[in-house]
Scaffold this active site. Structure first.
Site, PDB file in Angstrom:
ATOM      1  N   LYS A 282       0.808  -1.221   0.000  1.00 37.84           N
ATOM      2  CA  LYS A 282       0.000   0.000   0.000  1.00 37.84           C
ATOM      3  C   LYS A 282       0.839   1.268   0.000  1.00 37.84           C
ATOM      4  CE  LYS A 282      -0.586   0.283   5.033  1.00 37.84           C
ATOM      5  NZ  LYS A 282      -1.564   0.313   6.144  1.00 37.84           N
TER       6      LYS A 282
ATOM      7  N   HIS B  89      45.393  -9.252  14.080  1.00 35.67           N
ATOM      8  CA  HIS B  89      45.832  -8.217  15.008  1.00 35.67           C
ATOM      9  C   HIS B  89      46.295  -6.990  14.233  1.00 35.67           C
ATOM     10  CE1 HIS B  89      47.709  -6.395  18.527  1.00 35.67           C
ATOM     11  NE2 HIS B  89      48.781  -6.185  17.793  1.00 35.67           N
TER      12      HIS B  89
ATOM     13  N   GLY C 193       9.983  -1.996   0.396  1.00 38.27           N
ATOM     14  CA  GLY C 193      11.006  -1.804   1.420  1.00 38.27           C
ATOM     15  C   GLY C 193      10.410  -1.593   2.787  1.00 38.27           C
TER      16      GLY C 193
ATOM     17  N   VAL D 173      15.527  -0.519  22.212  1.00 40.52           N
ATOM     18  CA  VAL D 173      16.417  -0.238  21.087  1.00 40.52           C
ATOM     19  C   VAL D 173      16.116   1.117  20.456  1.00 40.52           C
ATOM     20  CG1 VAL D 173      17.105  -0.997  18.786  1.00 40.52           C
ATOM     21  CG2 VAL D 173      16.799  -2.680  20.602  1.00 40.52           C
TER      22      VAL D 173
END
Length: 457
Positions: free
Chosen positions: A36, A435, A40, A178
């Site tokens: 509608k 590292h 996405g 969140v």
């Protein structure tokens, strides 16, 4: 009325819906995708992507503000709200165009309009009816509010907060989950005074308590206020401000109030129950393979009880498409789905918290280890504190991985692999972490739980 027949009809074009449509088309199905608004969904247009763009801009503001600590001469002149909007909208527009092109190239028929499920595996859009052997429900979620608290004016949801054409000076955020802590992080980086109100005892209360306490310490250091364990009572607004009253009598005045108390399933008014789809508190009831009680009707994403995460919906969409095509996909348990909160610092986790592990296996059957990022070279270089916490069964597999610190969201996939593969720390300890990287902090935690710590005593 016009009738249209397809193999699969997907109702909703967000992360779960378009993933189901793409995978079904890839597997040879004729697919109609009904949306509608815009392909996405919330994630692309009003959620994940635009908010993370804001968070990146906020990170840049902090970097400029703190540049002298790195020997760089720079100053932050302010935040250009119009430029910020243009940057954010440009990213969304580019991703939207790419998604439209992808859907088109797969031969998927996109139907613009509001769909309603009807009995007999059909979806009505206006005067048109789309029928298929299989229907996938993927209608997503909406911003919840509280009784007596009506968004509007200076009372914002996450969607209307994104549309602000200014950086507020003072903000109260109702909800320390969140969405709340991410907006708090953005606005504080842009210079606002921020207060979070959370009814529970901790920020990000669904995370391991070590991460919650770590985020609370980091936010105090940043000057973000948190009122924890106190409930909202009321809010009033006028033309220039909003006043929030808490149950303990405290009154907080701000330019805006952001209501971030979670998201509800967008299932009302879609004809689901009339078509034989059972609902529980608005969520669609499904079995372990995401089938509803109506034959040939499936559901994915935020309307299914559980974690409301775009990548969960995406994975469920792929799962359902493969099941429809006759394949035998393996469900991913909720505990194996990674979570990331993109605040400053970031919070990331997968698997069981220590408390959940103890509930499942008993205190004597669980052990954990925390490695402070102060001992990690790359974390020191980029200027972040935080920790890595790994929870395991005694003499058994890794049950949970929990991280807090800038950029740690990029590490959580290794944690997901350890949890999903039921790896023992002894299995991972021999593996080499480059590292200097932050991944070494995970390596150190696994080494410690394997009984051979190198950089800790």
């Amino acid at each position: 009325m016009m009738a249209h027949e397809f193999d699969v009809v997907v109702l909703g074009g967000g992360s779960g819906g378009y993933a189901a449509a793409l995978r079904a088309a890839e597997l040879g199905k004729r697919v109609a995708l009904i949306e509608k608004d815009r392909l996405g969904g919330t994630c692309l247009h009003r959620g994940c992507i635009p908010t993370k763009a804001l968070l990146h801009a906020a990170e840049i503001a902090d970097s400029v503000r703190e540049a002298s600590a790195y020997g760089i001469t720079a100053s932050l002149g302010g935040v250009d709200a119009a430029g910020l909007r243009a940057y954010r909208e440009g990213i969304v527009a580019k991703k939207f165009k790419g998604l439209e092109g992808l859907v088109s190239r797969r031969g998927i028929t996109v139907v613009a309009g509001e769909g309603r499920l009807e009995p007999g595996r059909a979806v009505r859009v206006g005067e048109d009816v789309y029928t298929a052997a299989d229907i996938v429900l993927a209608t997503g979620s909406y911003s919840r509010t509280l009784p007596g608290l009506e968004p509007g004016g200076r009372i914002l949801t996450s969607e209307t907060a994104l549309a602000l054409d200014e950086v507020p000076s003072r903000v109260v955020i109702l909800g320390g989950g969140v969405i709340g802590v991410e907006f708090a992080s953005v606005w504080r980086s842009f210079g606002a005074e921020v207060t979070i109100v959370e009814a529970l005892e901790h920020l990000v209360p669904n995370e391991d308590v070590a991460l919650s306490k770590g985020l609370e310490r980091a936010y105090r250091k940043r000057g973000i206020q948190a009122r924890l364990g106190v409930r909202f009572a009321s809010a009033t607004q006028d033309a220039s401000s909003v006043t929030v009253t808490l149950e303990d009598g405290t009154a907080l005045e701000a330019d805006y109030l952001l209501v971030a108390v979670g998201r509800g399933p967008a299932t009302a008014g879609l004809g689901l129950e009339e078509a034989g789809v059972a609902l529980d508190r608005g969520f669609v009831v499904v079995d372990e393979r995401l089938r509803t009680g109506a034959e040939g009707v499936w559901a994915v994403g935020d309307i299914v009880p559980g974690l409301q995460l775009a990548h969960r919906g995406f994975q469920q969409g792929v799962f359902v498409a493969e099941a429809i095509a006759g394949l035998d996909p393996v469900p991913v348990p909720e505990t194996q789905i990674p979570k990331v909160t993109y605040s400053h610092p970031e919070v990331a986790s997968v698997g069981l918290t220590e408390a959940q592990a103890v509930d499942a296996h008993g205190a004597a059957g669980v052990t954990s280890y925390e490695y402070n990022l102060a001992g990690n070279g790359k974390s020191e270089i980029i200027g972040t504190g935080g920790l890595v916490k790994v929870v395991r069964r005694v003499d058994g597999p890794v049950l949970g991985v929990h991280l807090i610190g800038d950029r740690v969201g990029e590490l959580i996939t290794e944690g997901q692999l350890a949890v999903a593969w039921e790896a023992h720390p002894e299995d991972i300890a021999p593996l080499i972490h480059a590292h200097p990287t932050q991944s070494e902090a995970l390596g150190e935690a696994f080494l410690a739980l394997a009984g051979k710590p190198l950089h800790t005593i």
